[in-house]
Enzyme design. Structure first.
Site, PDB file in Angstrom:
ATOM      1  N   ALA A   1       5.248   4.303  -3.995  1.00 33.19           N
ATOM      2  CA  ALA A   1       5.141   3.609  -5.114  1.00 33.19           C
ATOM      3  C   ALA A   1       4.093   4.039  -5.934  1.00 33.19           C
ATOM      4  O   ALA A   1       4.266   4.150  -7.090  1.00 33.19           O
ATOM      5  CB  ALA A   1       4.964   1.833  -4.626  1.00 33.19           C
TER       6      ALA A   1
ATOM      7  N   GLN B   1       0.699  -1.248  -0.025  1.00 26.78           N
ATOM      8  CA  GLN B   1       0.071  -0.005  -0.064  1.00 26.78           C
ATOM      9  C   GLN B   1       0.851   1.289   0.073  1.00 26.78           C
ATOM     10  O   GLN B   1       0.292   2.370   0.470  1.00 26.78           O
ATOM     11  CB  GLN B   1      -0.978  -0.028   1.133  1.00 26.78           C
ATOM     12  CG  GLN B   1      -1.979  -1.161   0.949  1.00 26.78           C
ATOM     13  CD  GLN B   1      -3.022  -0.621  -0.247  1.00 26.78           C
ATOM     14  OE1 GLN B   1      -2.839   0.519  -0.993  1.00 26.78           O
ATOM     15  NE2 GLN B   1      -4.019  -1.206  -0.571  1.00 26.78           N
ATOM     16  N   SER B   2       2.039   1.113  -0.525  1.00 25.90           N
ATOM     17  CA  SER B   2       3.014   2.510  -0.604  1.00 25.90           C
ATOM     18  C   SER B   2       2.417   3.681  -1.425  1.00 25.90           C
ATOM     19  O   SER B   2       2.067   3.414  -2.340  1.00 25.90           O
ATOM     20  CB  SER B   2       4.156   1.766  -1.100  1.00 25.90           C
ATOM     21  OG  SER B   2       5.076   2.818  -1.387  1.00 25.90           O
ATOM     22  N   ASN B   3       2.379   4.605  -0.545  1.00 27.79           N
ATOM     23  CA  ASN B   3       2.079   5.995  -1.242  1.00 27.79           C
ATOM     24  C   ASN B   3       3.064   6.296  -2.398  1.00 27.79           C
ATOM     25  O   ASN B   3       2.895   6.815  -3.324  1.00 27.79           O
ATOM     26  CB  ASN B   3       2.047   7.366  -0.285  1.00 27.79           C
ATOM     27  CG  ASN B   3       0.861   6.932   0.704  1.00 27.79           C
ATOM     28  OD1 ASN B   3      -0.256   6.326   0.349  1.00 27.79           O
ATOM     29  ND2 ASN B   3       1.051   6.910   1.985  1.00 27.79           N
TER      30      ASN B   3
END
Ligand code: PLP
Length: 354
Positions: free
Chosen positions: A88, A84-86
């Site tokens: 990325a 859930q990386s912002n």
């Protein structure tokens, strides 16, 4: 020696840059919460950086990272994070805007459901980023899985470079925390300084969420560059070893060197991190963050997230309520984005829906 905002801006012009966001981001006083808390509380809206509705702090870094990638003639950008990386997701968006191909190696701290993709992972899919999910294996720590993700990505990059017969891959470290990336936040601090002086305010404190440290490095460097006395308090969102402030100061100094600033950041003097608000862990919600998210939403109609900004806001509230930040202080909360987490898996969301 410190310099004016105008002089500082000249330094950034030397570096290649992709114009991706909308700057300056809004900066204003939160009147209702200020009254309730007994301080002058201001907000820096880096959730509004663009490029999409889901802006955040990474856009500032990506402007310089994409500029660097394109100036080197790269075609692919590889980066890392949680599923859930912002960072990325924003890297995928930045790549699409620049005509580069995004390749994401994402560690499944929270396991995604392929039939019900949510939040950033859904956006990664819509933008057709090449996503490689790295599952955490039995007996492996999160850090070990992250190291394995980097190892796998580097093998992948070596294959693509070999096929092309030249360097076509650009590696962006997790969070965009590189000397090039942090220049974006030196610039960010200079931007804030201009807004403060236009409003005739001296900020006593800036609070923000810190993860990889790239934002903090840039802010500390920018603060020193313009000779500001503002205290920057960086609330950790994950466990860190005792060397973290030193590493971040070193990153700040590399960024300052890159722009030829001739000043430095010192870990002991300039970096102030606080590990008291992230538990039980990264991407694991806590009650104080839920309370902080609801307070800001109810009093000001503003949204923060359970992974980063909610925990940082909870930390700031605690400093104010316990008098660590004296009544009447001018306090800035630097909103670093991340609201897509409000639409993520329920493990990340906690009890916010109750
Ligand atoms: C919303 C949000 N806030 C804060 C941070 C922390 O920024 P940094 O990694 O530069 O410390 C991140 C990083 O991913 C983020 O997504």
């Amino acid at each position: 020696m410190s310099m004016t905002a105008k002089e500082a801006e000249k330094l950034f012009e030397k570096l290649p840059k992709a114009e991706l966001g909308f700057f300056p981001t809004p900066f204003y006083r939160l009147d209702r919460l200020s009254k309730e808390l007994g301080v002058n509380l201001y907000i820096k809206r880096d959730d509004f950086t663009g490029m999409s509705l889901f802006g955040g702090n990474k856009v500032r870094k990506l402007q310089y990272l994409m500029g660097d990638a394109m100036s080197r003639g790269c075609e692919y950008v590889f980066t890392f994070g949680a599923t859930q990386s912002n960072h990325a997701m924003q890297t995928a968006a930045a790549c699409r805007r620049c005509g580069l191909k995004p390749v994401l190696y994402l560690v499944a701290i929270v396991k995604p459901d392929e039939d019900d993709l949510r939040a950033n992972l859904l956006l990664d899919r819509i933008m057709d980023a090449e996503v490689h999910i790295v599952e955490i294996q039995a007996g492996e720590t999160e850090e070990e899985a992250e190291d394995r993700a980097v190892f796998l990505a580097r093998e992948h990059m070596a294959r693509l470079n070999k096929e092309a017969g030249r360097h076509v891959c650009y590696e962006v470290p997790m969070g965009g925390a590189s000397p090039v990336g942090s220049v974006g936040f030196i610039e960010g601090y200079v931007e804030l300084e201009k807004q403060l002086s236009a409003m005739d305010i001296q900020a006593d404190y800036v609070f923000h969420a810190t993860g990889t440290g790239g934002t903090m490095a840039g802010l500390a460097a920018g603060r020193n560059l313009v000779g500001s006395e503002t205290g920057i308090i960086s609330i950790n969102v994950s466990a860190k070893d005792p060397e973290y402030p030193k590493r971040t100061a070193a990153l700040a100094n590399e960024s300052l060197k890159l722009i030829g600033a001739g000043i430095t950041v010192d870990a002991e003097r300039d970096i102030c991190t606080d590990l008291n608000y992230y538990l039980p862990g990264y991407e694991i919600p806590n009650e104080a963050a839920s309370e902080a998210i609801k307070l800001l939403a109810v009093k000001e109609g503003l949204l923060t997230d359970p992974v980063y900004t909610g925990k940082a806001f909870a930390g700031m509230l605690d400093y104010i309520r316990t008098g660590k930040v004296p009544a009447g202080s001018n306090v800035v909360f630097w909103h670093t984005g991340g609201a897509t987490a409000l639409f993520a898996e329920k493990e990340i969301l906690g009890d916010l829906s109750k």
